[in-house]
Design a protein around this motif. Structure first.
Motif, PDB file in Angstrom:
ATOM      1  N   UNK A  89      22.122  -9.771 -10.077  1.00 35.66           N
ATOM      2  CA  UNK A  89      23.262  -9.815 -10.999  1.00 35.66           C
ATOM      3  C   UNK A  89      23.721  -8.438 -11.455  1.00 35.66           C
ATOM      4  N   UNK A  90      22.970  -7.403 -11.098  1.00 32.70           N
ATOM      5  CA  UNK A  90      23.347  -6.055 -11.501  1.00 32.70           C
ATOM      6  C   UNK A  90      22.601  -5.533 -12.709  1.00 32.70           C
ATOM      7  N   UNK A  91      21.796  -6.365 -13.347  1.00 36.66           N
ATOM      8  CA  UNK A  91      20.950  -5.919 -14.458  1.00 36.66           C
ATOM      9  C   UNK A  91      19.614  -5.507 -13.865  1.00 36.66           C
ATOM     10  N   UNK A  92      19.495  -4.258 -13.499  1.00 34.90           N
ATOM     11  CA  UNK A  92      18.319  -3.803 -12.750  1.00 34.90           C
ATOM     12  C   UNK A  92      17.064  -3.858 -13.613  1.00 34.90           C
ATOM     13  N   UNK A  93      16.134  -4.755 -13.313  1.00 34.41           N
ATOM     14  CA  UNK A  93      14.905  -4.807 -14.118  1.00 34.41           C
ATOM     15  C   UNK A  93      13.984  -3.639 -13.766  1.00 34.41           C
ATOM     16  N   UNK A  94      13.147  -3.287 -14.728  1.00 34.53           N
ATOM     17  CA  UNK A  94      12.132  -2.266 -14.513  1.00 34.53           C
ATOM     18  C   UNK A  94      10.748  -2.896 -14.653  1.00 34.53           C
ATOM     19  N   UNK A  95       9.840  -2.475 -13.791  1.00 35.10           N
ATOM     20  CA  UNK A  95       8.455  -2.935 -13.851  1.00 35.10           C
ATOM     21  C   UNK A  95       7.526  -1.745 -14.010  1.00 35.10           C
ATOM     22  N   UNK A  96       6.494  -1.949 -14.821  1.00 36.82           N
ATOM     23  CA  UNK A  96       5.381  -1.007 -14.872  1.00 36.82           C
ATOM     24  C   UNK A  96       4.213  -1.641 -14.134  1.00 36.82           C
ATOM     25  N   UNK A  97       3.699  -0.917 -13.145  1.00 32.02           N
ATOM     26  CA  UNK A  97       2.664  -1.461 -12.260  1.00 32.02           C
ATOM     27  C   UNK A  97       1.415  -0.593 -12.334  1.00 32.02           C
ATOM     28  N   UNK A  98       0.280  -1.246 -12.540  1.00 32.27           N
ATOM     29  CA  UNK A  98      -1.017  -0.575 -12.435  1.00 32.27           C
ATOM     30  C   UNK A  98      -1.928  -1.479 -11.607  1.00 32.27           C
ATOM     31  N   UNK A  99      -2.141  -1.098 -10.367  1.00 34.91           N
ATOM     32  CA  UNK A  99      -2.943  -1.910  -9.444  1.00 34.91           C
ATOM     33  C   UNK A  99      -4.203  -1.135  -9.085  1.00 34.91           C
ATOM     34  N   UNK A 100      -5.323  -1.561  -9.635  1.00 37.09           N
ATOM     35  CA  UNK A 100      -6.588  -0.875  -9.392  1.00 37.09           C
ATOM     36  C   UNK A 100      -7.340  -1.545  -8.242  1.00 37.09           C
ATOM     37  N   UNK A 101      -7.834  -0.760  -7.333  1.00 39.88           N
ATOM     38  CA  UNK A 101      -8.702  -1.256  -6.263  1.00 39.88           C
ATOM     39  C   UNK A 101      -9.356  -0.051  -5.616  1.00 39.88           C
ATOM     40  N   UNK A 102     -10.366  -0.308  -4.787  1.00 49.80           N
ATOM     41  CA  UNK A 102     -11.087   0.782  -4.140  1.00 49.80           C
ATOM     42  C   UNK A 102     -11.237   0.498  -2.656  1.00 49.80           C
ATOM     43  N   UNK A 103     -10.988   1.522  -1.859  1.00 50.03           N
ATOM     44  CA  UNK A 103     -11.289   1.456  -0.434  1.00 50.03           C
ATOM     45  C   UNK A 103     -12.590   2.208  -0.221  1.00 50.03           C
ATOM     46  N   UNK A 104     -13.584   1.489   0.280  1.00 47.40           N
ATOM     47  CA  UNK A 104     -14.947   2.031   0.357  1.00 47.40           C
ATOM     48  C   UNK A 104     -15.432   2.248   1.789  1.00 47.40           C
ATOM     49  N   UNK A 105     -14.531   2.645   2.660  1.00 45.06           N
ATOM     50  CA  UNK A 105     -14.941   2.888   4.045  1.00 45.06           C
ATOM     51  C   UNK A 105     -15.094   1.593   4.819  1.00 45.06           C
ATOM     52  N   UNK A 106     -16.297   1.367   5.338  1.00 41.25           N
ATOM     53  CA  UNK A 106     -16.565   0.137   6.081  1.00 41.25           C
ATOM     54  C   UNK A 106     -17.768  -0.591   5.498  1.00 41.25           C
ATOM     55  N   UNK A 107     -17.794  -1.895   5.723  1.00 42.86           N
ATOM     56  CA  UNK A 107     -18.915  -2.728   5.292  1.00 42.86           C
ATOM     57  C   UNK A 107     -19.401  -3.538   6.481  1.00 42.86           C
ATOM     58  N   UNK A 108     -20.666  -3.901   6.465  1.00 43.13           N
ATOM     59  CA  UNK A 108     -21.229  -4.697   7.552  1.00 43.13           C
ATOM     60  C   UNK A 108     -20.792  -6.155   7.407  1.00 43.13           C
ATOM     61  N   UNK A 109     -20.465  -6.751   8.541  1.00 39.57           N
ATOM     62  CA  UNK A 109     -20.142  -8.176   8.549  1.00 39.57           C
ATOM     63  C   UNK A 109     -21.367  -8.960   9.008  1.00 39.57           C
ATOM     64  N   UNK A 110     -21.486 -10.185   8.528  1.00 39.30           N
ATOM     65  CA  UNK A 110     -22.719 -10.932   8.777  1.00 39.30           C
ATOM     66  C   UNK A 110     -22.510 -12.430   8.664  1.00 39.30           C
ATOM     67  N   UNK A 111     -23.434 -13.154   9.261  1.00 37.65           N
ATOM     68  CA  UNK A 111     -23.614 -14.585   9.041  1.00 37.65           C
ATOM     69  C   UNK A 111     -24.925 -14.790   8.284  1.00 37.65           C
ATOM     70  N   UNK A 112     -24.997 -15.864   7.522  1.00 39.66           N
ATOM     71  CA  UNK A 112     -26.251 -16.275   6.895  1.00 39.66           C
ATOM     72  C   UNK A 112     -26.815 -17.436   7.708  1.00 39.66           C
ATOM     73  N   UNK A 113     -28.064 -17.309   8.123  1.00 40.09           N
ATOM     74  CA  UNK A 113     -28.716 -18.344   8.932  1.00 40.09           C
ATOM     75  C   UNK A 113     -29.989 -18.798   8.243  1.00 40.09           C
TER      76      UNK A 113
END
Length: 518
Positions: free
Chosen positions: A257-281
Motif C-alpha cells: 500500500x506504500x506504507x513501508x513497514x520497518x522491522x528490527x531483527x535479531x537472529x541469534x545462532x551459531x555455526x559450529x563447523x561440522x558434527x558427526x552423524x549417527x544412528x542409535x542401535x
C-alpha cells in the motif's frame, strides 16, 4: 473430581484388559497388552525427549543430547545400545529470534529463523519490501536493485487467512467456490511469476542476498490457521525467516500500500563447523539364531520448528516402548532384535541407507523390518511392500494381535514397494521384507508435519499404546517363524506409459552436507 476421573480411568483400563483376556490371546501377547496399558512409559519418555531436549535437527547439540538419552534409556532396561557414526553434517545451534515491527506501529512479529540460517551480527532495523508479481523477466531485473538493504518478502500473500474447511462449513456455497477458485488462480499466478524470474524458491533467496538484501522472509503456510512449515534456509550470509501467515499478511499489505513497514531483527545462532552423524542401535541378542534379525525402525531426527513430536517422536517412542516390553516379557527371543533410530532421515533417508550399505551381513539375514513414521494415529494400513508371499506370513502375524488393534487395519498384498518416503524404503530396495505401519493421520500432513505446531500436546498416547501392542506382537510372531520368510518379489505392473515399473534401487547415503540442496 480428580478422584472420580482417576477411578473412571482405572475402570476403563481394567475393562479393556478384561476384554482382551476374553479373546484368549496368546499368553505373551496378553502380557504385552497388560504391560503397555498399565505400565506405559510413553509419556515419561516424551517429557524427557520432547520437552527436555526438544527438536533433533541433524548437526545440532540437541541431536547429540537425544542420542545420549536414547542410549541411557535403553541401557536402563538392560538393552545393549550404541551410537553408530556414518558421516558428518554442518553443525548449527539455534539461538533466540526477535523480530519486531517498529513502524508504522509497534508490534512483535511471530517469526522463526530457518534451520542453518546465518545469524545477525547484531540487531538491525530495515525497511520491508514485498516482491510483486512479474509479467516478464525484464520486470524482475528492473526490480532487483530495490532489495538492497531491505528485508524482502518473497512468498505469496494469502488473501484468505481462514482454512478452507471453515469457508466450506460456514460460508454459502458461492463464497466457498469463490475462495477456492481465487486461491487456485492466485497460487498459479505467483508460481508463474517465480518461473519468469528464471529462478526457483530454492535459488531466489541467494540471488537476493547477492544483490544486497538485509534478510529474506517467507511464510510457508499450510492452509491450517497458525501452522507453518519450517525447513532450511537458502541463504549463506543473511538471515532467512519464516513469518506467521497473519503477521506476514500484515507486512505485505503495508508494503504493497506504500506504507513501508520497518522491522528490527535479531537472529541469534551459531555455526559450529561440522558434527558427526549417527544412528542409535539397541540390541537384544537372539538365543537360538543370533545372526538373524528383526528390526524396529523409526527415524530419530526432526526439523526444528517445534519439538518433532509426531515426526517422528511418536515413531521413536513406539519402538522404544516395544523393545522395552519385549525385553521384559519375551526373554527367549530366537533371533536378534534391533531397535534402530535413524539420523538424517529428513535429508534423504541417510541413516537407514548408511546402515544398509554398512551392514550387508545383517541385511542378508533380516527377517522383517517394522517402521513407523507418519504421526500419532493408530495403525490402519499395512502394505505388503511388493513381496509376493507377504500375505502368507503377515496375515498370520496379524491374527495374533488383539482384535481391537487389528480390526481397523486394511492390508494390501502383495502391495507395491516404496521407493522413498521413510526408512523402510531403504530396506525394501535391498530386498528385505520391510513394512511401513501406516497410521490414521489425525490432520498430520496439514497440521503437524514439519510445522511449528508439531508439539507434545498433539500426541494421542492411547493411539501410540495401540501401535506398541501391535509392533510387539508382530515382532514376537516374526521371531517364532522357523525359517526366514520368503523374499520373492512380485511381478510389477506397467505405468501410464506402458513401461514395467522397476523395483527401487539401493541408494548410497549422503554422508556429508557439502552438496546438500545444491
Amino acid at each position: 473430581m480428580k478422584l472420580i476421573n482417576t477411578l473412571t480411568y482405572s475402570t476403563l483400563l481394567l475393562s479393556s484388559i478384561a476384554i482382551h483376556a476374553q479373546e484368549k490371546l496368546n499368553p505373551t501377547v496378553q502380557n504385552f497388552v497388560n504391560e503397555i496399558e498399565t505400565n506405559s512409559q510413553l509419556e515419561k519418555m516424551s517429557v524427557e525427549l520432547l520437552d527436555g531436549i526438544g527438536p533433533r535437527l541433524v548437526g545440532t547439540p540437541q541431536m547429540d543430547q537425544a542420542g545420549d538419552w536414547a542410549i541411557k534409556t535403553l541401557k536402563s532396561w538392560g538393552i545393549d545400545a550404541r551410537k553408530e557414526e556414518y558421516g558428518t553434517w554442518k553443525a548449527w545451534e539455534r539461538g533466540l529470534t526477535h523480530v519486531d515491527m517498529t513502524y508504522p506501529r509497534l508490534k512483535s512479529i511471530e517469526a522463526t529463523q530457518l534451520a542453518w540460517s546465518p545469524a545477525t551480527k547484531k540487531a538491525f532495523t530495515a525497511d520491508v519490501v514485498a516482491m510483486p508479481l512479474f509479467k516478464t523477466k525484464a520486470e524482475f531485473d528492473a526490480w532487483l536493485p530495490k532489495v538492497k538493504g531491505k528485508i524482502v518478502l518473497i512468498t505469496q500473500n494469502q488473501r484468505y487467512g481462514r482454512s478452507d474447511y471453515q469457508y466450506k462449513e460456514f460460508g454459502r456455497e458461492e463464497l466457498y467456490k469463490k475462495v477456492t477458485e481465487t486461491r487456485k488462480a492466485e497460487a498459479e499466478a505467483w508460481a508463474n511469476s517465480i518461473k519468469l524470474t528464471g529462478y526457483t524458491n530454492n535459488t531466489l533467496p541467494e540471488v537476493l542476498e547477492q544483490n544486497g538484501a538485509a534478510a529474506v522472509a517467507i511464510s510457508n503456510w499450510t492452509g491450517i490457521m497458525g501452522a507453518n512449515r519450517i525447513f532450511g534456509a537458502k541463504t549463506k550470509k543473511i538471515p532467512m525467516l519464516d513469518i506467521s501467515n497473519e503477521d506476514y499478511g500484515l507486512l505485505y499489505r503495508l508494503a504493497e500500500s506504500g506504507t513501508t513497514p520497518k522491522l528490527t531483527v535479531n537472529a541469534e545462532s551459531k555455526h559450529n563447523g561440522t558434527a558427526k552423524t549417527f544412528n542409535i542401535v539397541g540390541e537384544i541378542k537372539g538365543k537360538e539364531k543370533p545372526n538373524e534379525y528383526i528390526i524396529l525402525s523409526a527415524h530419530f531426527d526432526s526439523w526444528d520448528g517445534a519439538q518433532g513430536a509426531t515426526d517422528n517422536g511418536t515413531g521413536t517412542i513406539t519402538m522404544l516402548e516395544t523393545i522395552r516390553t519385549i525385553k521384559k516379557l519375551y526373554p527367549n527371543n530366537k533371533r536378534t532384535i534391533l531397535i534402530c533410530l535413524w539420523g538424517s532421515e529428513e535429508q534423504g533417508l541417510n541413516g537407514s541407507r548408511a546402515f544398509v550399505e554398512d551392514h550387508p551381513e545383517i541385511i542378508k539375514n533380516t527377517q522383517a523390518v517394522f517402521n513407523q513414521d507418519n504421526g500419532t494415529g493408530r495403525v490402519v494400513n499395512i502394505n505388503g511392500s511388493g513381496f509376493e508371499k507377504s500375505y502368507e506370513y503377515m496375515t498370520r502375524w496379524l491374527a495374533a494381535t488383539p482384535n481391537s488393534v487389528r480390526s481397523e487395519i486394511k492390508t494390501d498384498f502383495p502391495g507395491m514397494p516404496s521407493g522413498g518416503g521413510s526408512d523402510h524404503a531403504s530396506f525394501i530396495a535391498a530386498g528385505v521384507p520391510a513394512f511401513g505401519l501406516s497410521s490414521l493421520h489425525w490432520g498430520y500432513f496439514n497440521y503437524t508435519w514439519h510445522t511449528n505446531k508439531d508439539t507434545y500436546d498433539k500426541i494421542v498416547f492411547e493411539e501410540i499404546q495401540n501401535n506398541a501392542i501391535l509392533t510387539a506382537t508382530l515382532t514376537m510372531m516374526a521371531d517364532q517363524e522357523k525359517d526366514l520368510v520368503n523374499r520373492e518379489k512380485r511381478a510389477l505392473p506397467t505405468d501410464k506409459e506402458g513401461k514395467t515399473v522397476e523395483w527401487p534401487e539401493v541408494k548410497s547415503p549422503q554422508r556429508n552436507s557439502e552438496n546438500y540442496l545444491k
